[in-house]
Design an enzyme around this catalytic site. Structure first.
Site, short mmCIF file in Angstrom:
data_model
loop_
_atom_site.label_atom_id
_atom_site.label_comp_id
_atom_site.label_asym_id
_atom_site.label_seq_id
_atom_site.Cartn_x
_atom_site.Cartn_y
_atom_site.Cartn_z
N LYS A 232 -5.25 3.09 -2.61
CA LYS A 232 -4.62 3.77 -1.49
C LYS A 232 -5.30 5.09 -1.15
O LYS A 232 -6.08 5.65 -1.92
CB LYS A 232 -3.13 3.98 -1.77
CG LYS A 232 -2.35 2.67 -1.67
CD LYS A 232 -0.85 2.87 -1.72
CE LYS A 232 -0.14 1.54 -1.47
NZ LYS A 232 1.33 1.67 -1.55
N ARG A 266 1.38 -3.17 -9.13
CA ARG A 266 0.83 -4.02 -8.07
C ARG A 266 -0.58 -3.55 -7.71
O ARG A 266 -0.75 -2.42 -7.26
CB ARG A 266 1.75 -3.96 -6.85
CG ARG A 266 1.34 -4.86 -5.68
CD ARG A 266 2.34 -4.71 -4.54
NE ARG A 266 2.02 -5.59 -3.43
CZ ARG A 266 1.20 -5.27 -2.43
NH1 ARG A 266 0.61 -4.08 -2.42
NH2 ARG A 266 0.97 -6.12 -1.45
#
Length: 290
Positions: A232, A266
């Protein structure tokens, strides 16, 4: 307000025909079957390639494969319902029937939840926390575990100067407490819920860093915590790294999430993360089998 010591996290999560052991941290592999996901858009949206990639992640130690047919990257718009169905349902069927995979469905639509659960999906993972029309009812009827996530706004606008009136960890905890109550009122048992703090969803870098640093109190809910920070922008902004160079930063974040109580991580890069998570857990358990 979170009631400390009131709930004990279940060690097992029934996911359709699978039993997920959460007595230790597990890795969830990301399978985006979209052309526009922020880090791997278009790489796995062909059916055979998606199945091969899932098989590879399972071989590397993924306990769950999370399939998404709609990008939720910042700025992304929802896709038509039929397009999402066409993207995900064939992949769910192949992974369930050929690989006996525990499939998590990354969707906000009740119609997709119903169709995928009928084809053997074992978990629902909704970034919008079942707030779209029909989603709460569909999730309740499925009988599957549901991951509810904190997000400020929608993917189309969530990163436009997000602001909170209270510390981010309090905002997240308050939101999740409300969603837990609404899920229970709709007939979703508490022991079917998983919580995601929502890193990168309506949060500036400083929000994300503070939230991870102060994530441990979320375990007071007595529910499994899912943390998703793989590749991210928070990594890119802190380390000045492009998407393809964010693995080391992601491993550090995964390790810290596990240390602070996450039971599901995740990620895109399954193999290295499995090693990092297992090593972290060994230290936390001091080498015991506890």
């Amino acid at each position: 307000m979170i009631m400390q010591d009131r709930y004990t996290m279940p060690a097992q999560l029934r996911c359709g025909r699978h039993q997920l052991d959460l007595s230790y941290p597990r890795v969830m592999g990301i399978l985006n079957v979209t052309p526009d996901s922020f880090s791997d858009g278009g790489r796995h949206n062909a059916l055979d390639e998606a199945v091969r990639h899932a098989e590879s992640m399972l071989a590397e130690g993924a306990a769950i494969i999370d399939i998404g047919g709609e990008s939720t990257r910042p700025g992304a718009s929802p896709v038509p319902l039929q397009q999402e169905l066409d993207r995900v349902l064939p992949v769910v069927e192949r992974l369930v029937n050929e690989l006996d995979a525990l499939v998590s469905l990354d969707t906000s639509r009740g119609e997709v939840m119903r169709e995928a659960s009928a084809r053997g999906a074992g978990m629902i993972n909704d970034v919008r926390s079942l707030r779209w029309p029909g989603a709460l009812e569909a999730a309740a009827m499925s009988g599957l575990p549901v991951c509810v996530m904190h997000m400020l706004g929608e993917p189309t606008d969530m990163q436009r100067a997000p602001h909170y009136e209270v510390p981010i960890e309090e905002a997240v905890a308050g939101f999740l407490e409300t969603r837990i109550a609404e899920c229970e009122a709709a007939g979703i048992r508490r022991d079917r819920l998983v919580l995601d703090p929502g890193f990168g969803f309506g949060k500036r870098v400083e929000h994300n860093l503070r939230l991870l640093n102060r994530m441990q109190p979320l375990t007071d809910f007595g529910l499994p915590i899912l943390a998703g920070m793989s590749r991210k922008s928070m990594i890119g902004k802190v380390l000045a790294r492009p998407v393809e160079e964010r693995l080391p930063g992601g491993l550090a974040l995964a390790t810290m999430a596990v240390e602070r109580g996450a039971r599901i991580v995740r990620v895109h890069d399954v193999g290295p993360t499995v090693d990092a998570v297992n090593m972290t857990w060994a230290v936390l358990q001091e080498g015991t089998d506890a």
